[in-house]
Design an enzyme around this catalytic site. Structure first.
Site, PDB file in Angstrom:
ATOM      1  N   ASP A  83      -6.997  11.160   8.754  1.00  0.00           N
ATOM      2  CA  ASP A  83      -5.584  10.789   8.704  1.00  0.00           C
ATOM      3  C   ASP A  83      -5.414   9.281   8.686  1.00  0.00           C
ATOM      4  O   ASP A  83      -6.183   8.548   9.319  1.00  0.00           O
ATOM      5  CB  ASP A  83      -4.860  11.376   9.921  1.00  0.00           C
ATOM      6  CG  ASP A  83      -3.360  11.119   9.858  1.00  0.00           C
ATOM      7  OD1 ASP A  83      -2.895  10.237  10.600  1.00  0.00           O
ATOM      8  OD2 ASP A  83      -2.680  11.782   9.066  1.00  0.00           O
ATOM      9  N   SER A 130      -4.556   0.256 -10.625  1.00  0.00           N
ATOM     10  CA  SER A 130      -5.749   0.141  -9.790  1.00  0.00           C
ATOM     11  C   SER A 130      -7.019   0.039 -10.620  1.00  0.00           C
ATOM     12  O   SER A 130      -7.958  -0.679 -10.261  1.00  0.00           O
ATOM     13  CB  SER A 130      -5.834   1.346  -8.848  1.00  0.00           C
ATOM     14  OG  SER A 130      -6.951   1.259  -7.995  1.00  0.00           O
ATOM     15  N   HIS A 153      -0.572  -3.385   2.769  1.00  0.00           N
ATOM     16  CA  HIS A 153       0.690  -3.893   2.205  1.00  0.00           C
ATOM     17  C   HIS A 153       1.776  -2.825   2.116  1.00  0.00           C
ATOM     18  O   HIS A 153       2.953  -3.145   1.920  1.00  0.00           O
ATOM     19  CB  HIS A 153       0.447  -4.556   0.843  1.00  0.00           C
ATOM     20  CG  HIS A 153       0.290  -3.601  -0.308  1.00  0.00           C
ATOM     21  ND1 HIS A 153       0.302  -4.019  -1.623  1.00  0.00           N
ATOM     22  CD2 HIS A 153       0.114  -2.249  -0.365  1.00  0.00           C
ATOM     23  CE1 HIS A 153       0.150  -2.992  -2.426  1.00  0.00           C
ATOM     24  NE2 HIS A 153       0.037  -1.913  -1.699  1.00  0.00           N
ATOM     25  N   LYS A 212      -8.030  -0.829   0.374  1.00  0.00           N
ATOM     26  CA  LYS A 212      -7.470  -1.351  -0.883  1.00  0.00           C
ATOM     27  C   LYS A 212      -6.010  -0.930  -1.010  1.00  0.00           C
ATOM     28  O   LYS A 212      -5.693   0.257  -1.106  1.00  0.00           O
ATOM     29  CB  LYS A 212      -8.283  -0.847  -2.070  1.00  0.00           C
ATOM     30  CG  LYS A 212      -7.838  -1.391  -3.423  1.00  0.00           C
ATOM     31  CD  LYS A 212      -8.865  -1.035  -4.496  1.00  0.00           C
ATOM     32  CE  LYS A 212      -8.490  -1.624  -5.850  1.00  0.00           C
ATOM     33  NZ  LYS A 212      -7.478  -0.800  -6.540  1.00  0.00           N
TER      34      LYS A 212
END
Length: 360
Positions: free
Chosen positions: A250, A177, A269, A265
């Site tokens: 949450d 990252s 996925h 980010k």
């Protein structure tokens, strides 16, 4: 050092990929395939070097295998053979006097190096990671992630139950990252937004970068572990805490309201379609009129045979959690189902892109 434009990076990547393919075509096909198959062993060699902290031992200068072995706690002969292999791949240097030194790639194994790769090397070679991948064929055959059947729990639950491995995993992901923050900031202008909400932001490295580059922007860091993951201290250390609110929210619950831009980010996925839509619809409900959704993801190229790291990460997601990487067209379809319209895909100098969408 400023990052080159994304278009120039793509050209260079295309040339490099073309040269790699040419090299493979010039060699007999079985030999080229053999080289690829043996890549897993190179990962283990890198893991061993990272675990032994070889790069740290060589920080002050070249050493013989004997002196290096004494410093890192290894057998001199076997360490020499390991170093010989890694030096032939450019990770270290082997000098005429038989000593070994750091190369630029080897220096990236230093724990405190800019964009250190030590964390990802430790993850890629970890025994748990290898056990996960030993069940990859099951995922291909069934269409379901293998890890829940292997562990009896989800990947996220497993890392909670095994905190030592969970730490290795998170540090590895953090190393990857960290290579993406500067490319995103170089490619996308956040200065037009009043408030940016970084949803499931971890400690907030990207949000801190956004706020530092755009002094007129305020931020909201939202993360389920915000109270314990050191986010407040990190933002204070980056001198942006006075413009940023930290909220423990949450993943599948209500999203902080009132943002002009919502950054997610590598969140969408991670999840199968149903859960991904649930997350996106919650964001849609919280967004101000005229707001923007900004997904930071690897977008799979539409071009046939195009090399891209998204294609490898896609298989990792399939194995662990049943998630996936998507093409631009697939993101358009997903976003439409969640009440958004895909506006554009902004490439960056890295592998990541910014998928920008507006509320319908």
């Amino acid at each position: 050092m400023p990052l080159p434009p994304a278009r120039l990076v793509r050209v260079v990547e295309g040339v490099r990929t073309g040269l790699q393919r040419l090299a493979r075509k010039l060699a007999p096909a079985p030999f080229s395939l053999l080289e690829m198959v043996q890549g897993a062993m190179l990962s283990q060699a890198l893991y061993a070097a990272a675990e032994l902290r070889v790069a740290e031992a060589l920080r002050e200068g070249p050493l013989s295998a004997e002196r290096l072995a004494a410093r890192v706690g290894a057998h001199p002969d076997t360490l020499q053979r390991l170093m010989r292999l890694l030096a032939s791949n450019g990770v270290f240097t082997e000098r005429k006097d038989g000593t070994f030194g750091l190369s630029p790639m080897g220096a990236a194994l230093l724990e405190d190096a800019p964009m250190s790769m030590r964390g990802i090397a430790l993850l890629m070679g970890h025994p748990v990671h290898w056990e996960d991948w030993s069940h990859f064929l099951d995922a291909v055959r069934t269409g379901e992630p293998s890890l829940p059947r292997l562990r009896g729990m989800t990947a996220f639950e497993f890392m909670e139950a095994k905190p030592e491995y969970g730490e290795v995993f998170m540090k590895g992901m953090g190393a990857m990252s960290a290579t993406e923050t500067e490319p995103v900031l170089a490619a996308y202008d956040f200065s037009s937004f009043g408030t940016v909400v970084d949803f499931c932001a971890g400690r907030g490295e990207l949000l801190a970068g956004i706020l530092k580059k755009s002094p007129g922007v305020r931020g909201i860091l939202s993360d389920p572990r915000a109270e314990v993951n050191g986010a407040a201290g990190y933002l204070a250390g980056q001198q942006v805490a006075d413009r940023c609110e930290v909220v423990a929210a949450d993943l599948f619950g209500p999203v902080p309201r009132g943002g002009d831009a919502y950054v997610l980010k590598h969140i969408v996925h991670d999840w199968p379609q149903e859960q991904a839509l649930r997350i996106l619809r919650n964001v849609r409900a919280a967004m101000r009129p005229g707001g923007r959704l900004l997904l930071m993801e690897m977008v799979v190229p539409d071009k046939a045979n195009a090399a891209h790291s998204s294609k490898l990460v896609d298989l990792w997601l399939m194995l662990l959690v049943g998630g996936r990487e998507r093409t631009a067209g697939q993101y358009g379809e997903l976003l439409a189902q969640a009440g958004f319209r895909l506006e554009r895909v902004v490439p960056t100098p890295g592998a990541i892109s910014v998928v920008e969408a507006s509320a319908c």
